[in-house]
Design a protein around this motif. Sequence first.
Motif, PDB file in Angstrom:
ATOM      1  N   GLY A 338       0.837  -1.209   0.000  1.00 38.90           N
ATOM      2  CA  GLY A 338       0.000   0.000   0.000  1.00 38.90           C
ATOM      3  C   GLY A 338       0.862   1.244   0.000  1.00 38.90           C
ATOM      4  O   GLY A 338       0.611   2.214  -0.727  1.00 38.90           O
ATOM      5  N   ARG A 339       1.922   1.223   0.808  1.00 39.93           N
ATOM      6  CA  ARG A 339       2.769   2.418   0.895  1.00 39.93           C
ATOM      7  C   ARG A 339       3.501   2.659  -0.426  1.00 39.93           C
ATOM      8  O   ARG A 339       3.643   3.793  -0.881  1.00 39.93           O
ATOM      9  CB  ARG A 339       3.771   2.268   2.037  1.00 39.93           C
ATOM     10  N   ALA A 340       3.953   1.564  -1.063  1.00 40.54           N
ATOM     11  CA  ALA A 340       4.680   1.709  -2.329  1.00 40.54           C
ATOM     12  C   ALA A 340       3.767   2.324  -3.393  1.00 40.54           C
ATOM     13  O   ALA A 340       4.165   3.247  -4.123  1.00 40.54           O
ATOM     14  CB  ALA A 340       5.196   0.349  -2.780  1.00 40.54           C
ATOM     15  N   LEU A 341       2.520   1.829  -3.455  1.00 36.67           N
ATOM     16  CA  LEU A 341       1.585   2.382  -4.453  1.00 36.67           C
ATOM     17  C   LEU A 341       1.268   3.854  -4.101  1.00 36.67           C
ATOM     18  O   LEU A 341       1.217   4.711  -4.983  1.00 36.67           O
ATOM     19  CB  LEU A 341       0.303   1.539  -4.506  1.00 36.67           C
ATOM     20  N   ALA A 342       1.100   4.127  -2.802  1.00 35.24           N
ATOM     21  CA  ALA A 342       0.772   5.491  -2.383  1.00 35.24           C
ATOM     22  C   ALA A 342       1.882   6.463  -2.779  1.00 35.24           C
ATOM     23  O   ALA A 342       1.621   7.593  -3.213  1.00 35.24           O
ATOM     24  CB  ALA A 342       0.548   5.532  -0.872  1.00 35.24           C
ATOM     25  N   LEU A 343       3.116   6.003  -2.653  1.00 30.62           N
ATOM     26  CA  LEU A 343       4.246   6.878  -2.999  1.00 30.62           C
ATOM     27  C   LEU A 343       4.221   7.254  -4.479  1.00 30.62           C
ATOM     28  O   LEU A 343       4.410   8.415  -4.853  1.00 30.62           O
ATOM     29  CB  LEU A 343       5.550   6.151  -2.649  1.00 30.62           C
ATOM     30  N   GLU A 344       3.914   6.223  -5.319  1.00 27.97           N
ATOM     31  CA  GLU A 344       3.847   6.486  -6.764  1.00 27.97           C
ATOM     32  C   GLU A 344       2.691   7.416  -7.103  1.00 27.97           C
ATOM     33  O   GLU A 344       2.816   8.356  -7.880  1.00 27.97           O
ATOM     34  CB  GLU A 344       3.632   5.161  -7.521  1.00 27.97           C
ATOM     35  N   LEU A 345       1.544   7.081  -6.464  1.00 23.55           N
ATOM     36  CA  LEU A 345       0.335   7.897  -6.713  1.00 23.55           C
ATOM     37  C   LEU A 345       0.564   9.357  -6.318  1.00 23.55           C
ATOM     38  O   LEU A 345       0.199  10.283  -7.045  1.00 23.55           O
ATOM     39  CB  LEU A 345      -0.784   7.362  -5.822  1.00 23.55           C
ATOM     40  N   SER A 355      -2.149  18.695  -3.804  1.00 20.91           N
ATOM     41  CA  SER A 355      -1.253  18.491  -2.661  1.00 20.91           C
ATOM     42  C   SER A 355      -1.605  17.179  -1.961  1.00 20.91           C
ATOM     43  O   SER A 355      -2.779  16.909  -1.679  1.00 20.91           O
ATOM     44  CB  SER A 355      -1.322  19.678  -1.696  1.00 20.91           C
ATOM     45  N   VAL A 356      -0.596  16.372  -1.735  1.00 21.07           N
ATOM     46  CA  VAL A 356      -0.803  15.018  -1.201  1.00 21.07           C
ATOM     47  C   VAL A 356       0.205  14.759  -0.088  1.00 21.07           C
ATOM     48  O   VAL A 356       1.354  15.189  -0.176  1.00 21.07           O
ATOM     49  CB  VAL A 356      -0.578  13.951  -2.313  1.00 21.07           C
ATOM     50  N   ASP A 357      -0.256  14.075   0.953  1.00 22.05           N
ATOM     51  CA  ASP A 357       0.677  13.608   1.967  1.00 22.05           C
ATOM     52  C   ASP A 357       0.296  12.171   2.327  1.00 22.05           C
ATOM     53  O   ASP A 357      -0.830  11.744   2.034  1.00 22.05           O
ATOM     54  CB  ASP A 357       0.639  14.518   3.210  1.00 22.05           C
ATOM     55  N   LEU A 358       1.230  11.460   2.940  1.00 20.53           N
ATOM     56  CA  LEU A 358       0.941  10.081   3.311  1.00 20.53           C
ATOM     57  C   LEU A 358       1.711   9.720   4.566  1.00 20.53           C
ATOM     58  O   LEU A 358       2.528  10.515   5.046  1.00 20.53           O
ATOM     59  CB  LEU A 358       1.281   9.120   2.159  1.00 20.53           C
ATOM     60  N   ASP A 359       1.448   8.561   5.087  1.00 18.11           N
ATOM     61  CA  ASP A 359       2.124   8.109   6.302  1.00 18.11           C
ATOM     62  C   ASP A 359       3.454   7.456   5.930  1.00 18.11           C
ATOM     63  O   ASP A 359       3.502   6.630   5.040  1.00 18.11           O
ATOM     64  CB  ASP A 359       1.233   7.091   7.026  1.00 18.11           C
ATOM     65  N   TYR A 360       4.501   7.852   6.609  1.00 17.53           N
ATOM     66  CA  TYR A 360       5.811   7.259   6.343  1.00 17.53           C
ATOM     67  C   TYR A 360       6.313   6.435   7.516  1.00 17.53           C
ATOM     68  O   TYR A 360       7.444   6.009   7.530  1.00 17.53           O
ATOM     69  CB  TYR A 360       6.843   8.371   6.061  1.00 17.53           C
ATOM     70  N   ARG A 361       5.460   6.315   8.555  1.00 19.02           N
ATOM     71  CA  ARG A 361       5.990   5.693   9.771  1.00 19.02           C
ATOM     72  C   ARG A 361       5.340   4.350  10.099  1.00 19.02           C
ATOM     73  O   ARG A 361       5.546   3.821  11.175  1.00 19.02           O
ATOM     74  CB  ARG A 361       5.792   6.654  10.944  1.00 19.02           C
ATOM     75  N   LEU A 408      -7.545   2.828  -9.045  1.00 22.61           N
ATOM     76  CA  LEU A 408      -6.195   3.254  -8.667  1.00 22.61           C
ATOM     77  C   LEU A 408      -5.183   2.694  -9.645  1.00 22.61           C
ATOM     78  O   LEU A 408      -5.168   1.493  -9.910  1.00 22.61           O
ATOM     79  CB  LEU A 408      -5.825   2.685  -7.286  1.00 22.61           C
ATOM     80  N   THR A 409      -4.339   3.551 -10.188  1.00 24.34           N
ATOM     81  CA  THR A 409      -3.198   3.080 -10.974  1.00 24.34           C
ATOM     82  C   THR A 409      -2.010   3.906 -10.487  1.00 24.34           C
ATOM     83  O   THR A 409      -2.218   4.968  -9.898  1.00 24.34           O
ATOM     84  CB  THR A 409      -3.394   3.342 -12.487  1.00 24.34           C
ATOM     85  N   PRO A 410      -0.825   3.424 -10.731  1.00 25.10           N
ATOM     86  CA  PRO A 410       0.319   4.188 -10.232  1.00 25.10           C
ATOM     87  C   PRO A 410       0.352   5.608 -10.777  1.00 25.10           C
ATOM     88  O   PRO A 410       0.958   6.491 -10.183  1.00 25.10           O
ATOM     89  CB  PRO A 410       1.531   3.398 -10.733  1.00 25.10           C
ATOM     90  N   THR A 411      -0.313   5.837 -11.902  1.00 28.85           N
ATOM     91  CA  THR A 411      -0.228   7.185 -12.472  1.00 28.85           C
ATOM     92  C   THR A 411      -1.426   8.045 -12.106  1.00 28.85           C
ATOM     93  O   THR A 411      -1.564   9.162 -12.574  1.00 28.85           O
ATOM     94  CB  THR A 411      -0.107   7.135 -14.013  1.00 28.85           C
ATOM     95  N   GLY A 412      -2.327   7.566 -11.283  1.00 28.77           N
ATOM     96  CA  GLY A 412      -3.418   8.444 -10.890  1.00 28.77           C
ATOM     97  C   GLY A 412      -4.592   7.693 -10.332  1.00 28.77           C
ATOM     98  O   GLY A 412      -4.545   6.482 -10.117  1.00 28.77           O
ATOM     99  N   ILE A 413      -5.659   8.452 -10.070  1.00 27.04           N
ATOM    100  CA  ILE A 413      -6.902   7.845  -9.629  1.00 27.04           C
ATOM    101  C   ILE A 413      -8.011   8.398 -10.493  1.00 27.04           C
ATOM    102  O   ILE A 413      -7.918   9.510 -10.992  1.00 27.04           O
ATOM    103  CB  ILE A 413      -7.172   8.104  -8.126  1.00 27.04           C
ATOM    104  N   SER A 414      -9.050   7.589 -10.675  1.00 28.59           N
ATOM    105  CA  SER A 414     -10.094   7.967 -11.624  1.00 28.59           C
ATOM    106  C   SER A 414     -11.099   8.907 -10.977  1.00 28.59           C
ATOM    107  O   SER A 414     -12.250   8.584 -10.835  1.00 28.59           O
ATOM    108  CB  SER A 414     -10.824   6.706 -12.092  1.00 28.59           C
ATOM    109  N   GLU A 415     -10.650  10.018 -10.526  1.00 27.34           N
ATOM    110  CA  GLU A 415     -11.588  10.912  -9.869  1.00 27.34           C
ATOM    111  C   GLU A 415     -11.266  12.359 -10.231  1.00 27.34           C
ATOM    112  O   GLU A 415     -10.176  12.841  -9.990  1.00 27.34           O
ATOM    113  CB  GLU A 415     -11.481  10.708  -8.337  1.00 27.34           C
TER     114      GLU A 415
END
Length: 426
Positions: A338-345, A355-361, A408-415
């Motif tokens: 999940g984290r790997a995909l989130a990083l790409e997204l 603007s996007v942020d995610l959990d790194y911990r 969800l795809t690594p290059t975006g989300i359908s929204e």
Amino acid sequence: MAYGSVRGMRDILPEETPYWTRLEMGIREVARLYNYREIRPPLVEQTDLFSRGIGEATDVVTKEMYTFPDKKGRSLTLRPEATASVVRAYVEHGLHIREPFQKLYYIGPMFRYEKPQKGRSRQFHQYGVEAIGSIDPTLDVEVISFAWELMNSLGLSGLSLRLNSIGCAADHPRYREVLQDHFSRNLDSLCTDCLRRYEENPLRILDCKNATCRSQIEAAPGSADHLCKDCADHFAAVREHLDRLHLSYTVDPRLVRGLDYYTRTVFELVSADLGAQDALLGGGRYDDLVKMVGGPATPAVGFAGGMERLILVLQGKSATTMEKPRLDLFLATLGEGGRALALELAKSLRSRRISVDLDYRGRALRKQISQANRLGTRYLLVIGDDETAAGKGRLKEMDSGEECEVALTPTGISETILISGGKDGT
Ligand code: AMP
């Protein structure tokens, strides 16, 4: 704690920086409207530039400069103000040869070894404008108008402009004599600094805040009554133009500024909300400085404003409470996939100005969601192994609580909602 910041030099923390950004944007916008171009001189200059330009007898030069020798023994000084630097740059780069009339502005830190207190620090920030190349009183008024325009654009009220003329270099010796004569009658009641000023430059006494000196100062003859005809006409014209523009002011016949280079018009804009350090900005003409710095005789006028004080006033006004900048999307993740995909997204969405942020911990989902709430995010998307495998997830709009399914795809989300959210939010 092992280290603290140097006395009088403070950190501007993230809670406060939105005020600074807003102020800087406001200054740049008024500069654009008035057609002033930005100049960025260095923070360090040869000491001589300030001691000669600002004046050997001023408090700034005698007590407040951060002066040090460099490795070759040359005396350098952290700039206590920027007018002298701007004028040096004007002369050094021959700006006057290309176009003698220059309208410039600057924003940046200044350094003065003063006693720190509310509204006064040792590293502080000034913005300022310098209009170089004309003696016309309309230029004095443009500069004052710039100051009012900025205050209005920031929504400030309760301000007043104090105005005076201290005359030209030819008037100064005469006025000094008049002042010396006045103060000589009561030398005993002057503080030790003023006794020195009495000898070196009695104009400086008018700036003293000492209570015993104040009573003498209030009774001192005003400079505007001792002007030559040209200076008197100039001052009358400045007042007339101010009246025409409905820019309010009060003439303060004993107003002088703390720096020696001023001639003719001097002014200060003060705020009723600031207490003892009430001057938001100060300025005036400096018709002899360009020549003193080695250029051709060139009249000029400008002002400098303290940014800390403006921010104190802005913070005191509930109407201008800063809106917290909002994050568009928080990606809460479960597991490494999940984290790997989130990083790409995140990377691809950010490149589309979202603007996007995610959990790194690797924190628990509950904690990630409360972090997202603290950040005031507009949307939340949880990406775990299931979502990664299925290539879809649920996007939640935080304000309404509504959810919708997105691919969800690594290059975006359908929204597409996010795209418009991103645009409002930045
Ligand atoms: P001056 O350069 O002395 O004419 O000051 C212009 C403006 O800069 C003042 O009106 C203040 O708003 C601000 N200022 C001057 N000295 C300080 C200081 N030590 N700390 C904070 N603001 C200052």
